[in-house]
Scaffold this motif. Structure first.
Motif, mmCIF file in Angstrom:
data_model
loop_
_atom_site.group_PDB
_atom_site.id
_atom_site.type_symbol
_atom_site.label_atom_id
_atom_site.label_comp_id
_atom_site.label_asym_id
_atom_site.label_seq_id
_atom_site.Cartn_x
_atom_site.Cartn_y
_atom_site.Cartn_z
ATOM 1 N N PRO A 193 98.100 1.291 -12.988
ATOM 2 C CA PRO A 193 98.764 0.965 -14.255
ATOM 3 C C PRO A 193 100.254 0.676 -14.043
ATOM 4 O O PRO A 193 100.828 1.017 -13.004
ATOM 5 N N GLU A 194 100.869 0.057 -15.043
ATOM 6 C CA GLU A 194 102.316 -0.130 -15.006
ATOM 7 C C GLU A 194 102.956 1.249 -14.867
ATOM 8 O O GLU A 194 102.611 2.178 -15.600
ATOM 9 N N THR A 195 103.875 1.386 -13.920
ATOM 10 C CA THR A 195 104.436 2.695 -13.583
ATOM 11 C C THR A 195 105.938 2.595 -13.388
ATOM 12 O O THR A 195 106.426 1.663 -12.755
ATOM 13 N N VAL A 196 106.655 3.562 -13.917
ATOM 14 C CA VAL A 196 108.083 3.664 -13.642
ATOM 15 C C VAL A 196 108.252 4.749 -12.583
ATOM 16 O O VAL A 196 107.608 5.804 -12.644
ATOM 17 N N ASN A 253 117.593 8.272 6.465
ATOM 18 C CA ASN A 253 116.690 7.539 7.361
ATOM 19 C C ASN A 253 115.774 6.579 6.605
ATOM 20 O O ASN A 253 114.929 5.933 7.213
ATOM 21 N N GLY A 254 115.893 6.518 5.289
ATOM 22 C CA GLY A 254 115.083 5.609 4.501
ATOM 23 C C GLY A 254 113.771 6.202 4.006
ATOM 24 O O GLY A 254 112.962 5.493 3.423
ATOM 25 N N ARG A 255 113.540 7.505 4.231
ATOM 26 C CA ARG A 255 112.314 8.160 3.766
ATOM 27 C C ARG A 255 112.495 8.660 2.344
ATOM 28 O O ARG A 255 113.436 9.396 2.061
ATOM 29 N N PRO A 256 111.597 8.292 1.434
ATOM 30 C CA PRO A 256 111.684 8.860 0.081
ATOM 31 C C PRO A 256 111.291 10.338 0.128
ATOM 32 O O PRO A 256 110.170 10.670 0.484
ATOM 33 N N GLU A 257 112.214 11.209 -0.190
ATOM 34 C CA GLU A 257 111.978 12.654 -0.158
ATOM 35 C C GLU A 257 111.496 13.173 -1.513
ATOM 36 O O GLU A 257 110.802 14.172 -1.583
ATOM 37 N N VAL A 258 111.892 12.485 -2.583
ATOM 38 C CA VAL A 258 111.496 12.875 -3.933
ATOM 39 C C VAL A 258 110.986 11.628 -4.646
ATOM 40 O O VAL A 258 111.651 10.590 -4.623
ATOM 41 N N LYS A 259 109.816 11.736 -5.258
ATOM 42 C CA LYS A 259 109.279 10.656 -6.087
ATOM 43 C C LYS A 259 108.851 11.268 -7.413
ATOM 44 O O LYS A 259 108.173 12.288 -7.438
ATOM 45 N N LEU A 260 109.266 10.619 -8.479
ATOM 46 C CA LEU A 260 108.876 11.024 -9.816
ATOM 47 C C LEU A 260 108.356 9.782 -10.508
ATOM 48 O O LEU A 260 109.075 8.786 -10.622
ATOM 49 N N GLY A 261 107.087 9.816 -10.919
ATOM 50 C CA GLY A 261 106.477 8.642 -11.516
ATOM 51 C C GLY A 261 105.824 8.954 -12.842
ATOM 52 O O GLY A 261 105.402 10.085 -13.090
ATOM 53 N N ALA A 262 105.740 7.932 -13.682
ATOM 54 C CA ALA A 262 105.101 8.086 -14.986
ATOM 55 C C ALA A 262 104.392 6.789 -15.354
ATOM 56 O O ALA A 262 104.909 5.700 -15.124
ATOM 57 N N SER A 263 103.187 6.942 -15.921
ATOM 58 C CA SER A 263 102.411 5.803 -16.408
ATOM 59 C C SER A 263 101.599 6.271 -17.610
ATOM 60 O O SER A 263 101.680 7.433 -18.011
ATOM 61 N N VAL A 264 100.775 5.377 -18.153
ATOM 62 C CA VAL A 264 99.937 5.759 -19.289
ATOM 63 C C VAL A 264 98.873 6.783 -18.878
ATOM 64 O O VAL A 264 98.349 7.493 -19.725
ATOM 65 N N GLN A 265 98.587 6.885 -17.590
ATOM 66 C CA GLN A 265 97.583 7.840 -17.118
ATOM 67 C C GLN A 265 98.151 9.238 -16.918
ATOM 68 O O GLN A 265 97.410 10.198 -16.826
ATOM 69 N N GLY A 266 99.477 9.345 -16.815
ATOM 70 C CA GLY A 266 100.087 10.652 -16.610
ATOM 71 C C GLY A 266 101.355 10.540 -15.786
ATOM 72 O O GLY A 266 101.956 9.475 -15.695
ATOM 73 N N ALA A 267 101.723 11.665 -15.154
ATOM 74 C CA ALA A 267 102.958 11.707 -14.382
ATOM 75 C C ALA A 267 102.746 12.550 -13.141
ATOM 76 O O ALA A 267 101.829 13.361 -13.058
ATOM 77 N N GLY A 268 103.632 12.344 -12.181
ATOM 78 C CA GLY A 268 103.549 13.112 -10.949
ATOM 79 C C GLY A 268 104.916 13.278 -10.331
ATOM 80 O O GLY A 268 105.828 12.472 -10.540
ATOM 81 N N ALA A 318 104.835 -3.261 -11.751
ATOM 82 C CA ALA A 318 103.841 -3.943 -12.583
ATOM 83 C C ALA A 318 102.438 -3.396 -12.295
ATOM 84 O O ALA A 318 102.156 -2.902 -11.203
ATOM 85 N N ALA A 319 101.570 -3.495 -13.283
ATOM 86 C CA ALA A 319 100.177 -3.067 -13.126
ATOM 87 C C ALA A 319 99.470 -3.968 -12.113
ATOM 88 O O ALA A 319 99.800 -5.149 -11.984
ATOM 89 N N ASP A 320 98.505 -3.394 -11.405
ATOM 90 C CA ASP A 320 97.673 -4.156 -10.465
ATOM 91 C C ASP A 320 96.229 -3.708 -10.664
ATOM 92 O O ASP A 320 95.810 -2.687 -10.114
ATOM 93 N N PRO A 321 95.446 -4.454 -11.454
ATOM 94 C CA PRO A 321 94.074 -4.040 -11.749
ATOM 95 C C PRO A 321 93.137 -4.124 -10.547
ATOM 96 O O PRO A 321 92.050 -3.565 -10.580
ATOM 97 N N LYS A 322 93.562 -4.770 -9.457
ATOM 98 C CA LYS A 322 92.710 -4.920 -8.281
ATOM 99 C C LYS A 322 93.045 -3.938 -7.153
ATOM 100 O O LYS A 322 92.374 -3.923 -6.132
ATOM 101 N N TYR A 323 94.087 -3.114 -7.349
ATOM 102 C CA TYR A 323 94.495 -2.172 -6.298
ATOM 103 C C TYR A 323 93.391 -1.155 -6.049
ATOM 104 O O TYR A 323 92.822 -0.598 -6.976
ATOM 105 N N LYS A 324 93.081 -0.906 -4.763
ATOM 106 C CA LYS A 324 92.038 0.063 -4.410
ATOM 107 C C LYS A 324 92.694 1.295 -3.801
ATOM 108 O O LYS A 324 93.379 1.223 -2.787
ATOM 109 N N TRP A 325 92.465 2.445 -4.436
ATOM 110 C CA TRP A 325 93.015 3.718 -3.995
ATOM 111 C C TRP A 325 92.189 4.258 -2.821
ATOM 112 O O TRP A 325 91.015 3.918 -2.668
#
Length: 137
Positions: free
Chosen positions: A74-77, A85-100, A59-66
């Motif tokens: 923004p709302e992000t998938v 070991n529980g470490r995320p080795e690959v992350k793929l994200g997308a939102s209205v601002q872009g993707a990474g 969910a979006a969080d308008p108060k989050y400080k980077w």
């Protein structure tokens, strides 16, 4: 005598209902394909029950400080692939601002981060010694 007839009639009715219900059951077909899988979140776990992959809508969080001072998230998938070991080795994200796309190596400081955010694109490479290279067009 009357009780016997009632019991025979109930038994016959039960047998008829059983046959009807069994006739309605369809054999599971391994070749059938469900056209759509819908849900709020998807997790794939290993034999020990640890989450190894997930797709989740955050969910979006308008108060989050980077860390760089920007405010708002923004709302992000997000798709995460996780090691044993529980470490995320690959992350793929997308939102209205872009993707990474983020790839992490043996240590958290070993990274390759590809971003397309707003009107900008970048590739950041870092090794475990702290040496970094940022590539922008």
């Amino acid at each position: 005598m009357k009780v016997q007839r009632i019991l025979i009639a109930i038994t016959a009715l039960n047998m008829g209902l059983t046959i009807f219900v069994l006739a309605q059951l369809k054999k599971a077909d391994a070749d059938s394909i469900t056209p759509v899988l819908r849900g709020r979140e998807l997790e794939i776990v290993d034999d020990q029950g640890r989450v190894r992959a997930s797709i989740k809508l955050h969910a979006a969080d308008p108060k989050y400080k980077w860390p760089d001072g920007k405010i708002g998230y923004p709302e992000t998938v997000m798709l995460r692939l996780v090691d044993q070991n529980g470490r995320p080795e690959v992350k793929l994200g997308a939102s209205v601002q872009g993707a990474g796309l983020g790839l992490v190596g043996e240590t958290d400081s070993t990274q390759a981060i590809l971003k397309a955010e707003g009107a900008e694109g970048s590739l950041k490479l870092a090794n475990k010694d702290g040496k970094q290279q940022l590539i922008k067009p």
